[in-house]
Design an enzyme around this catalytic site. Structure first.
Site, PDB file in Angstrom:
ATOM      1  N   TYR A 145      -6.234   6.360   4.234  1.00  0.00           N
ATOM      2  CA  TYR A 145      -6.438   5.144   3.211  1.00  0.00           C
ATOM      3  C   TYR A 145      -5.668   3.984   3.478  1.00  0.00           C
ATOM      4  O   TYR A 145      -6.164   2.971   3.575  1.00  0.00           O
ATOM      5  CB  TYR A 145      -5.741   5.924   1.735  1.00  0.00           C
ATOM      6  CG  TYR A 145      -5.564   4.508   0.885  1.00  0.00           C
ATOM      7  CD1 TYR A 145      -6.714   4.023   0.223  1.00  0.00           C
ATOM      8  CD2 TYR A 145      -4.655   4.098   0.660  1.00  0.00           C
ATOM      9  CE1 TYR A 145      -6.640   2.848  -0.296  1.00  0.00           C
ATOM     10  CE2 TYR A 145      -4.330   3.036  -0.054  1.00  0.00           C
ATOM     11  CZ  TYR A 145      -5.161   2.328  -0.570  1.00  0.00           C
ATOM     12  OH  TYR A 145      -5.163   1.151  -1.246  1.00  0.00           O
ATOM     13  N   ASP A 180      -9.236   5.990  -2.088  1.00  0.00           N
ATOM     14  CA  ASP A 180      -8.220   6.604  -2.707  1.00  0.00           C
ATOM     15  C   ASP A 180      -8.951   7.223  -4.008  1.00  0.00           C
ATOM     16  O   ASP A 180     -10.325   7.619  -4.157  1.00  0.00           O
ATOM     17  CB  ASP A 180      -7.392   5.643  -3.236  1.00  0.00           C
ATOM     18  CG  ASP A 180      -7.918   4.788  -4.263  1.00  0.00           C
ATOM     19  OD1 ASP A 180      -9.096   4.613  -4.289  1.00  0.00           O
ATOM     20  OD2 ASP A 180      -7.305   3.899  -4.923  1.00  0.00           O
ATOM     21  N   GLU A 220       0.865  -1.337   0.029  1.00  0.00           N
ATOM     22  CA  GLU A 220       0.021   0.079  -0.136  1.00  0.00           C
ATOM     23  C   GLU A 220       0.771   1.232   0.141  1.00  0.00           C
ATOM     24  O   GLU A 220       0.487   2.255  -0.532  1.00  0.00           O
ATOM     25  CB  GLU A 220      -0.962   0.036   1.317  1.00  0.00           C
ATOM     26  CG  GLU A 220      -2.041  -1.058   1.088  1.00  0.00           C
ATOM     27  CD  GLU A 220      -2.867  -1.097   0.059  1.00  0.00           C
ATOM     28  OE1 GLU A 220      -3.004   0.168  -0.712  1.00  0.00           O
ATOM     29  OE2 GLU A 220      -3.474  -2.002  -0.488  1.00  0.00           O
TER      30      GLU A 220
END
Length: 351
Positions: free
Chosen positions: A122, A140, A39
């Site tokens: 996020y 996102d 991520e």
DNA sequence: AACCCGGGGTG
DNA sequence: CACCCAGGGTT
């Protein structure tokens, strides 16, 4: 969307994701550390770019302990070419917090995981939902685009405050049994189908629940103001007066800003030459006495002019010279009108 | 909320 | 070239 449609939307999205998802390296694991690494790498970075970095990185740092123990120089070398290098420093700092404070276990609550360096809203939601199956939002750019279309949300996604609207929308819609597939489904849909330009609506698994598709407004959404940062430019502007009392003007180019309007000669401030040198060169002017006029700032929609203006005596056979009466008939932009005004005041003082 | 942070792919 | 990308930190 009605409750019934929400349920069908969820089911169609999750089923589509499970059948059509890309085979990506970080989808072979539920190790929260590995998900976390992926991520962070994927922040503002495309999937294809990340893949080789992800595989190399986990080869070098297979566990949180390995990363915590890494030398910074070696660490940066592994990130070389990925960009946004503070990401990897923050990632290591966050991992060290996990080792020292959480017994090497990545926290399972948004509150705790959000305290880790480099873990924003996020990334927190992504790791929680994908690795731990916690029903948390992971909003996102893809998710905002998809949901703005499906739910006809017209909030400006360029504004930070809009994000909470989308986070709430996700929390209202999320599949609490399969939050990982739901969140990833939204992102995958945005990456493969619900793309910024020319979305492939005919391939969309949730087309029947999409407000933008129903109203033919997919190209209008999402709303995103252009954040073209204003360009700041500084100029020296010269009111050149000859012995007849005429002033030197130049016509701007026929295209672009203030097209075809007239202005006093203006020279962008550069370090190399005094702008008076450039002025006398381009107009072959013999320059006489010079006095300063007030500086001013003029704001256009996308440009800011900082103008330093000067009143100069000069003679030349080149260039276009006009009397004040003639100038009154010419189209002059407002900043030039202001300078003309201050010139008139300055000349009154001298007289 | 604005600004900064890299680099690459795309229309 | 402008825009976009599985954003976050700093100010």
């Amino acid at each position: 969307m009605s409750y019934k449609y929400e349920k069908e939307f969820r089911q169609n999205l999750v089923e589509w994701f499970e059948n059509e998802k890309r085979d990506l390296p970080w989808r072979k694991t539920k190790d929260p550390y590995k998900i976390w690494v992926s991520e962070v790498m994927l922040q503002q970075t495309r999937v294809d770019t990340v893949i080789p970095y992800y595989e190399n990185f986990l080869e070098k740092f297979p566990t949180v302990q390995h990363l915590a123990d890494a030398e910074e120089e070696f660490l940066l070398k592994q990130w070389e070419g990925l960009g946004y290098y503070s990401r990897v420093r923050n990632l290591q700092a966050g991992v060290r917090e996990v080792v020292e404070t959480y017994n090497s276990i990545v926290p399972k609550t948004r509150k705790e995981i959000s305290t880790l360096k480099g873990v924003g809203p996020y990334t927190a939601g992504a790791v929680l939902s994908i690795a731990y199956g916690v029903p948390e939002h992971a909003v996102d750019g893809n998710v905002m685009r998809v949901l703005s279309r499906v739910l006809l949300l017209e909030d400006d996604i360029a504004q930070p405050k809009s994000k909470k609207v989308f986070e709430k929308a996700v929390m209202d819609l999320i599949d609490v049994k399969k939050p990982s597939e739901f969140n990833q489904g939204l992102m995958e849909l945005g990456a493969l189908v619900c793309t910024p330009t020319s979305p492939k609506c005919l391939l969309c698994p949730v087309r029947d629940y999409c407000g933008a598709f129903a109203e033919g407004r997919t190209t209008e959404l999402p709303i995103k103001t252009k954040k073209t940062k204003v360009k700041k430019l500084s100029y020296d502007v010269f009111v050149v007066e000859n012995e007849e009392g005429k002033l030197l003007l130049e016509k701007r180019p026929e295209t672009g800003l203030l097209a075809n309007m007239w202005q006093f000669p203006m020279i962008e401030q550069a370090a190399e030459y005094a702008s008076t040198v450039e002025l006398s060169k381009s107009y072959q002017i013999e320059l006489g006495g010079q006095s300063e006029l007030p500086s001013l700032k003029h704001i256009f929609s996308h440009i800011v002019w900082n103008l330093n203006s000067f009143y100069i005596k000069g003679e030349s056979t080149k260039g276009d010279w006009f009397t004040l009466e003639q100038i009154a008939e010419l189209p002059l932009p407002v900043p030039m009108q202001k300078i003309l005004h201050s010139y008139k005041i300055e000349r009154c003082k001298i007289d």
